[in-house]
Enzyme design. Structure first.
Site, PDB file in Angstrom:
ATOM      1  N   HIS A 117      -9.377  -2.005  -4.924  1.00 23.93           N
ATOM      2  CA  HIS A 117      -8.249  -2.317  -4.041  1.00 23.93           C
ATOM      3  C   HIS A 117      -7.250  -3.239  -4.740  1.00 23.93           C
ATOM      4  CE1 HIS A 117      -5.970  -2.390  -0.391  1.00 23.93           C
ATOM      5  NE2 HIS A 117      -5.751  -3.681  -0.644  1.00 23.93           N
ATOM      6  N   HIS A 136      -0.615 -10.855  -5.061  1.00 21.10           N
ATOM      7  CA  HIS A 136       0.772 -10.412  -4.857  1.00 21.10           C
ATOM      8  C   HIS A 136       1.773 -11.374  -5.506  1.00 21.10           C
ATOM      9  CE1 HIS A 136      -0.932  -7.526  -2.209  1.00 21.10           C
ATOM     10  NE2 HIS A 136      -1.316  -8.420  -1.321  1.00 21.10           N
ATOM     11  N   HIS A 162       0.833  -1.216   0.000  1.00 19.71           N
ATOM     12  CA  HIS A 162       0.000   0.000   0.000  1.00 19.71           C
ATOM     13  C   HIS A 162       0.866   1.264   0.000  1.00 19.71           C
ATOM     14  CE1 HIS A 162      -3.322  -2.637   2.016  1.00 19.71           C
ATOM     15  NE2 HIS A 162      -3.076  -2.990   0.764  1.00 19.71           N
ATOM     16  N   ASP A 165      -3.353  -2.527  -5.031  1.00 25.32           N
ATOM     17  CA  ASP A 165      -2.311  -3.519  -4.716  1.00 25.32           C
ATOM     18  C   ASP A 165      -1.385  -3.746  -5.915  1.00 25.32           C
ATOM     19  OD1 ASP A 165      -2.936  -4.169  -2.083  1.00 25.32           O
ATOM     20  OD2 ASP A 165      -4.177  -5.902  -2.620  1.00 25.32           O
TER      21      ASP A 165
HETATM   22 ZN   LIG Z   1      -3.884  -4.578  -0.295  1.00 24.04          ZN
END
Ligand SMILES: [Zn+2]
EC number: 3.5.1.108
Length: 307
Positions: free
Chosen positions: A241, A268, A78, A245
């Site tokens: 979001h 991720h 973030h 990310d």
């Molecule tokens: Zn996040």
């Protein structure tokens, strides 16, 4: 010349880590041209520098962890997203624990922090990684399919599609597109919070994770609905979001990308795999600078973006 940027002054924040629940202090400091973004664990007996890079990402379960030797910093995405969203190139980030504070679960507090310190132009050309041909990573099939890819683009845009098979998530916008040249990061993306499901929280806590998580720093859902009394900040906050990310995950490559990123159910780990796949193919990218600012893509050329 399109120039590199750092902060004008030092700025600080205090908070708790989402997973560790530990109190942590963050100090963001200006850094010379061509430094890049460098985390510094100042709580260790000897401070350890951890420069960001795609290969310094050592763990991507739940959050992105960056590490050098035994020193690491969890949940960098973030903060990295805010730094990329504001177009900063060089920064020292002193940190007193092994996890970046979660603050409100979005990147808007980091944006506010960076903006209040002010942005300084530096006398060195801003360097971009320009994607020259498509690069894709893909995993699974049918219900477990996920993929992420880069295509060449004179600018930076992202398209993310989610699929959670959860009634509260499915009723929101499932696909979000964001173009740095057309849209506004601070207004359109930065406020989107991380999210989680109560059924996972017990399992996470048993594993020593999500100890600092709660309704004031995440969207929390039971099997049917959002539990936060104020509801959502955007109609498509979940997909937004994931864009937030992705912007952070991709910026660990160390330079802004000139590319179109698109993804389906990525996270991720897969975002990092995509960066490594790109770097593994030296003919798929090149470093470029813009001597003439007017030739730079929209969204990067403004010395300070309108927010
Ligand atoms: Zn996040």
């Amino acid at each position: 010349m399109l120039k590199q940027r750092t902060l004008k002054t030092i700025t600080r924040a205090v908070g708790v880590g989402l997973h560790s629940g530990q109190r942590v202090e963050l100090t963001l400091r200006p850094a010379p041209a061509d430094t890049g973004i460098v985390f510094r664990r100042v709580d260790l007996p000897e401070p350890v520098d951890i420069p960001i890079s795609a290969h310094a990402i050592t763990d991507t379960r739940m959050a992105s962890t960056i590490g050098v030797g035994g020193a690491k910093v969890h949940t960098v995405e973030h903060l990295m997203s805010a730094i990329a969203g504001l177009g900063l190139d060089n920064l020292y980030i002193d940190i007193t624990a092994e996890e970046v504070p979660i603050l409100d679960g979005s990147s808007s507090s980091f944006v506010f922090l960076l903006q209040s310190a002010g942005i300084e132009l530096q006398d060195a050309p801003k360097r971009f990684i320009r994607v020259k041909r498509p690069v894709e990573v893909r995993e699974g099939e049918g219900k477990s399919l996920k993929w992420a890819r880069f295509d060449p683009y004179h600018g930076f845009k992202l398209r993310f599609e989610i699929d959670f098979a959860h009634p509260a998530v499915d009723s929101t916008g499932q696909c979000v597109e964001f173009d740095l040249g057309e849209d506004n990061y601070v207004r359109d993306i930065a406020r989107a919070r991380t999210f989680g499901f109560t059924k996972d929280v017990e399992m996470l806590r048993t594993n020593g994770l999500a100890l600092g998580g709660g309704l004031d720093n995440a969207i929390v859902m039971d099997d049917y609905k959002v539990l936060n009394s104020d509801g959502l900040r955007y109609d498509d906050e979940f997909a937004k979001h994931k864009i937030l990310d992705a912007i952070g995950d991709l910026f660990v490559i160390g330079k802004p990308l000139l590319a179109a990123y698109s993804a389906f159910r990525s996270g991720h780990g897969m975002n990092n795999q995509l960066l490594r796949a790109l770097l593994d193919q030296p003919d798929a990218w090149e470093i470029v600078t813009f001597e003439n600012e007017r030739l730079a893509p929209k969204g990067f050329a403004e010395p300070v973006r309108a927010w």
